[in-house]
Motif scaffolding. Structure first.
Motif, PDB file in Angstrom:
ATOM      1  N   GLN A 128      72.817  70.054   9.002  1.00 39.49           N
ATOM      2  CA  GLN A 128      73.874  69.994   7.837  1.00 39.49           C
ATOM      3  C   GLN A 128      72.975  69.184   6.742  1.00 39.49           C
ATOM      4  OE1 GLN A 128      77.325  67.921   9.102  1.00 39.49           O
ATOM      5  NE2 GLN A 128      77.816  69.605  10.385  1.00 39.49           N
ATOM      6  N   GLN A 129      72.419  70.092   5.730  1.00 39.85           N
ATOM      7  CA  GLN A 129      71.992  69.438   4.520  1.00 39.85           C
ATOM      8  C   GLN A 129      72.731  69.147   3.165  1.00 39.85           C
ATOM      9  OE1 GLN A 129      68.185  71.820   4.291  1.00 39.85           O
ATOM     10  NE2 GLN A 129      67.009  70.712   5.827  1.00 39.85           N
ATOM     11  N   VAL A 130      73.212  68.233   3.179  1.00 43.23           N
ATOM     12  CA  VAL A 130      74.099  67.970   2.080  1.00 43.23           C
ATOM     13  C   VAL A 130      73.618  67.482   0.692  1.00 43.23           C
ATOM     14  CG1 VAL A 130      76.147  67.824   3.618  1.00 43.23           C
ATOM     15  CG2 VAL A 130      75.036  65.594   2.949  1.00 43.23           C
ATOM     16  N   ILE A 131      72.400  67.269   0.787  1.00 43.15           N
ATOM     17  CA  ILE A 131      71.564  67.070  -0.522  1.00 43.15           C
ATOM     18  C   ILE A 131      70.627  68.081  -0.700  1.00 43.15           C
ATOM     19  CG2 ILE A 131      71.760  64.502  -0.049  1.00 43.15           C
ATOM     20  CD1 ILE A 131      68.641  65.074   0.572  1.00 43.15           C
ATOM     21  N   GLU A 132      70.123  68.056  -2.014  1.00 48.63           N
ATOM     22  CA  GLU A 132      69.262  69.060  -2.609  1.00 48.63           C
ATOM     23  C   GLU A 132      67.876  68.195  -2.686  1.00 48.63           C
ATOM     24  OE1 GLU A 132      69.304  72.387  -3.568  1.00 48.63           O
ATOM     25  OE2 GLU A 132      71.443  72.219  -2.829  1.00 48.63           O
ATOM     26  N   ALA A 133      66.822  68.557  -1.803  1.00 46.69           N
ATOM     27  CA  ALA A 133      65.491  68.024  -2.221  1.00 46.69           C
ATOM     28  C   ALA A 133      64.439  68.939  -1.722  1.00 46.69           C
ATOM     29  CB  ALA A 133      65.414  66.969  -1.188  1.00 46.69           C
ATOM     30  N   ASP A 134      63.259  68.906  -2.170  1.00 42.30           N
ATOM     31  CA  ASP A 134      62.249  70.023  -1.694  1.00 42.30           C
ATOM     32  C   ASP A 134      61.411  69.351  -0.786  1.00 42.30           C
ATOM     33  OD1 ASP A 134      61.147  68.169  -3.174  1.00 42.30           O
ATOM     34  OD2 ASP A 134      60.087  69.517  -4.652  1.00 42.30           O
ATOM     35  N   ASN A 135      61.510  68.079  -0.328  1.00 41.46           N
ATOM     36  CA  ASN A 135      60.792  67.554   0.764  1.00 41.46           C
ATOM     37  C   ASN A 135      61.436  67.308   2.056  1.00 41.46           C
ATOM     38  OD1 ASN A 135      62.399  65.537  -0.232  1.00 41.46           O
ATOM     39  ND2 ASN A 135      60.612  64.071  -0.699  1.00 41.46           N
ATOM     40  N   LEU A 136      62.618  68.009   2.702  1.00 40.73           N
ATOM     41  CA  LEU A 136      63.246  67.891   3.776  1.00 40.73           C
ATOM     42  C   LEU A 136      62.122  68.564   4.666  1.00 40.73           C
ATOM     43  CD1 LEU A 136      66.672  68.892   2.692  1.00 40.73           C
ATOM     44  CD2 LEU A 136      65.921  66.640   2.911  1.00 40.73           C
ATOM     45  N   PRO A 137      62.260  68.103   6.103  1.00 39.77           N
ATOM     46  CA  PRO A 137      61.490  68.611   6.879  1.00 39.77           C
ATOM     47  C   PRO A 137      62.359  70.011   7.361  1.00 39.77           C
ATOM     48  CG  PRO A 137      63.069  66.802   7.972  1.00 39.77           C
ATOM     49  CD  PRO A 137      63.237  66.860   6.467  1.00 39.77           C
ATOM     50  N   GLU A 138      61.284  71.028   7.893  1.00 41.05           N
ATOM     51  CA  GLU A 138      61.897  72.227   8.172  1.00 41.05           C
ATOM     52  C   GLU A 138      62.496  72.255   9.415  1.00 41.05           C
ATOM     53  OE1 GLU A 138      57.817  73.334   7.805  1.00 41.05           O
ATOM     54  OE2 GLU A 138      58.398  75.111   6.389  1.00 41.05           O
ATOM     55  N   LEU A 139      63.357  73.274   9.724  1.00 42.75           N
ATOM     56  CA  LEU A 139      64.262  73.334  11.104  1.00 42.75           C
ATOM     57  C   LEU A 139      63.349  73.043  12.319  1.00 42.75           C
ATOM     58  CD1 LEU A 139      66.974  73.797  12.494  1.00 42.75           C
ATOM     59  CD2 LEU A 139      66.746  75.997  12.040  1.00 42.75           C
ATOM     60  N   PHE A 140      62.150  74.126  12.396  1.00 41.30           N
ATOM     61  CA  PHE A 140      61.393  74.012  13.522  1.00 41.30           C
ATOM     62  C   PHE A 140      60.980  72.982  13.615  1.00 41.30           C
ATOM     63  CE2 PHE A 140      57.892  74.916  10.467  1.00 41.30           C
ATOM     64  CZ  PHE A 140      56.836  74.174  11.027  1.00 41.30           C
ATOM     65  N   LEU A 196      65.760  67.127  33.597  1.00 41.54           N
ATOM     66  CA  LEU A 196      66.049  67.553  32.265  1.00 41.54           C
ATOM     67  C   LEU A 196      67.301  68.634  32.077  1.00 41.54           C
ATOM     68  CD1 LEU A 196      65.039  67.270  29.356  1.00 41.54           C
ATOM     69  CD2 LEU A 196      63.568  69.161  29.842  1.00 41.54           C
ATOM     70  N   ASN A 197      68.271  68.389  31.527  1.00 40.50           N
ATOM     71  CA  ASN A 197      69.352  69.408  31.274  1.00 40.50           C
ATOM     72  C   ASN A 197      68.665  70.754  30.615  1.00 40.50           C
ATOM     73  OD1 ASN A 197      71.149  67.665  32.333  1.00 40.50           O
ATOM     74  ND2 ASN A 197      72.217  67.099  30.289  1.00 40.50           N
ATOM     75  N   GLN A 198      69.151  71.759  30.758  1.00 42.52           N
ATOM     76  CA  GLN A 198      68.629  73.061  30.257  1.00 42.52           C
ATOM     77  C   GLN A 198      68.934  72.987  28.857  1.00 42.52           C
ATOM     78  OE1 GLN A 198      66.398  74.891  31.887  1.00 42.52           O
ATOM     79  NE2 GLN A 198      66.479  72.883  33.269  1.00 42.52           N
ATOM     80  N   GLU A 199      70.059  72.492  28.517  1.00 42.61           N
ATOM     81  CA  GLU A 199      70.837  72.757  27.274  1.00 42.61           C
ATOM     82  C   GLU A 199      71.310  71.539  26.647  1.00 42.61           C
ATOM     83  OE1 GLU A 199      74.807  75.219  26.042  1.00 42.61           O
ATOM     84  OE2 GLU A 199      73.488  76.174  27.319  1.00 42.61           O
ATOM     85  N   TYR A 200      71.279  71.542  25.332  1.00 45.42           N
ATOM     86  CA  TYR A 200      71.752  70.328  24.512  1.00 45.42           C
ATOM     87  C   TYR A 200      72.313  70.682  23.307  1.00 45.42           C
ATOM     88  CZ  TYR A 200      68.932  67.255  27.705  1.00 45.42           C
ATOM     89  OH  TYR A 200      68.357  66.455  28.890  1.00 45.42           O
ATOM     90  N   GLU A 201      73.444  70.167  22.758  1.00 53.27           N
ATOM     91  CA  GLU A 201      73.739  70.316  21.560  1.00 53.27           C
ATOM     92  C   GLU A 201      74.046  69.064  20.582  1.00 53.27           C
ATOM     93  OE1 GLU A 201      77.697  72.289  21.572  1.00 53.27           O
ATOM     94  OE2 GLU A 201      76.955  73.538  23.445  1.00 53.27           O
ATOM     95  N   LEU A 202      73.582  69.267  19.354  1.00 52.16           N
ATOM     96  CA  LEU A 202      73.662  67.902  18.407  1.00 52.16           C
ATOM     97  C   LEU A 202      73.630  68.464  17.053  1.00 52.16           C
ATOM     98  CD1 LEU A 202      70.435  66.007  18.049  1.00 52.16           C
ATOM     99  CD2 LEU A 202      70.472  68.250  19.198  1.00 52.16           C
ATOM    100  N   THR A 203      74.299  67.506  16.256  1.00 49.78           N
ATOM    101  CA  THR A 203      74.130  67.764  14.753  1.00 49.78           C
ATOM    102  C   THR A 203      73.183  66.642  14.237  1.00 49.78           C
ATOM    103  OG1 THR A 203      76.629  68.460  14.682  1.00 49.78           O
ATOM    104  CG2 THR A 203      75.579  67.540  12.730  1.00 49.78           C
ATOM    105  N   VAL A 204      72.422  67.107  13.092  1.00 51.00           N
ATOM    106  CA  VAL A 204      71.793  66.243  12.299  1.00 51.00           C
ATOM    107  C   VAL A 204      72.226  66.556  10.870  1.00 51.00           C
ATOM    108  CG1 VAL A 204      69.382  65.915  11.489  1.00 51.00           C
ATOM    109  CG2 VAL A 204      69.557  66.410  13.803  1.00 51.00           C
ATOM    110  N   ARG A 205      72.805  65.468  10.202  1.00 51.41           N
ATOM    111  CA  ARG A 205      73.095  65.596   8.958  1.00 51.41           C
ATOM    112  C   ARG A 205      72.359  64.857   8.071  1.00 51.41           C
ATOM    113  NH1 ARG A 205      78.117  67.074   6.470  1.00 51.41           N
ATOM    114  NH2 ARG A 205      78.802  65.689   4.550  1.00 51.41           N
ATOM    115  N   ILE A 206      71.630  65.493   6.984  1.00 43.53           N
ATOM    116  CA  ILE A 206      71.007  64.683   6.059  1.00 43.53           C
ATOM    117  C   ILE A 206      71.798  64.474   4.817  1.00 43.53           C
ATOM    118  CG2 ILE A 206      68.771  64.795   4.567  1.00 43.53           C
ATOM    119  CD1 ILE A 206      67.824  66.655   6.990  1.00 43.53           C
ATOM    120  N   VAL A 207      71.885  63.096   4.420  1.00 38.97           N
ATOM    121  CA  VAL A 207      72.863  62.684   3.264  1.00 38.97           C
ATOM    122  C   VAL A 207      72.228  61.765   2.392  1.00 38.97           C
ATOM    123  CG1 VAL A 207      74.586  62.712   5.059  1.00 38.97           C
ATOM    124  CG2 VAL A 207      73.661  60.694   4.616  1.00 38.97           C
TER     125      VAL A 207
END
Length: 136
Positions: free
Chosen positions: A12-24, A45-56
């Motif tokens: 979740q990128q809730v700001i506008e910026a051109d220097n945010l890291p790429e998803l990959f 190691l679990n095979q699957e993980y879920e998380l949210t990254v929110r950039i604010v």
């Protein structure tokens, strides 16, 4: 080992910026952290993980920091681990909230590249989601 690991990332990128890291890159830092943490702990190691990254922005992170940590100032990253009852097994790690402006300022102050500091924030936050604190 990385091929067996899958993550569902709600970015979740809730700001506008051109220097945010790429998803990959964010996904790579998360996967690397999870793999290394499991390896260091001799855990499977679990095979699957879920998380949210929110950039604010500073306003949102300061509000969250005040509400949840009782510190009325902006910070770089906040981690909100998911805590399920013992009988419920879900691959949900939790949420990371990262302040873009603080990360940019700290990278400059610490003479790091912005990419290095974003990686640091993701690794730091994921380790908090896995239960580590600043002592462990």
């Amino acid at each position: 080992m990385t091929e067996a690991l899958s993550i569902y990332l709600d970015l979740q990128q809730v700001i506008e910026a051109d220097n945010l890291p790429e998803l990959f890159k964010i996904e790579h830092w998360i996967k690397t952290t999870l793999i290394e943490e499991a390896s260091c702990q001799n855990n499977s190691l679990n095979q699957e993980y879920e998380l949210t990254v929110r950039i604010v922005d500073k306003e949102e992170i300061q509000t969250l920091n005040k509400t949840y940590r009782h510190k009325d100032k902006p910070t770089n990253v906040l981690s909100f681990p998911f805590e399920a009852p013992p009988e419920v097994e879900l691959p949900l790690l939790g949420d990371l909230v990262i302040c873009h402006d603080v990360v940019v300022e700290e990278a400059q102050q610490q003479n790091k590249t912005l990419t290095e500091h974003w990686a640091h924030m993701i690794v730091h936050g994921v380790l908090h989601l896995k239960g580590y604190d600043h002592i462990d």
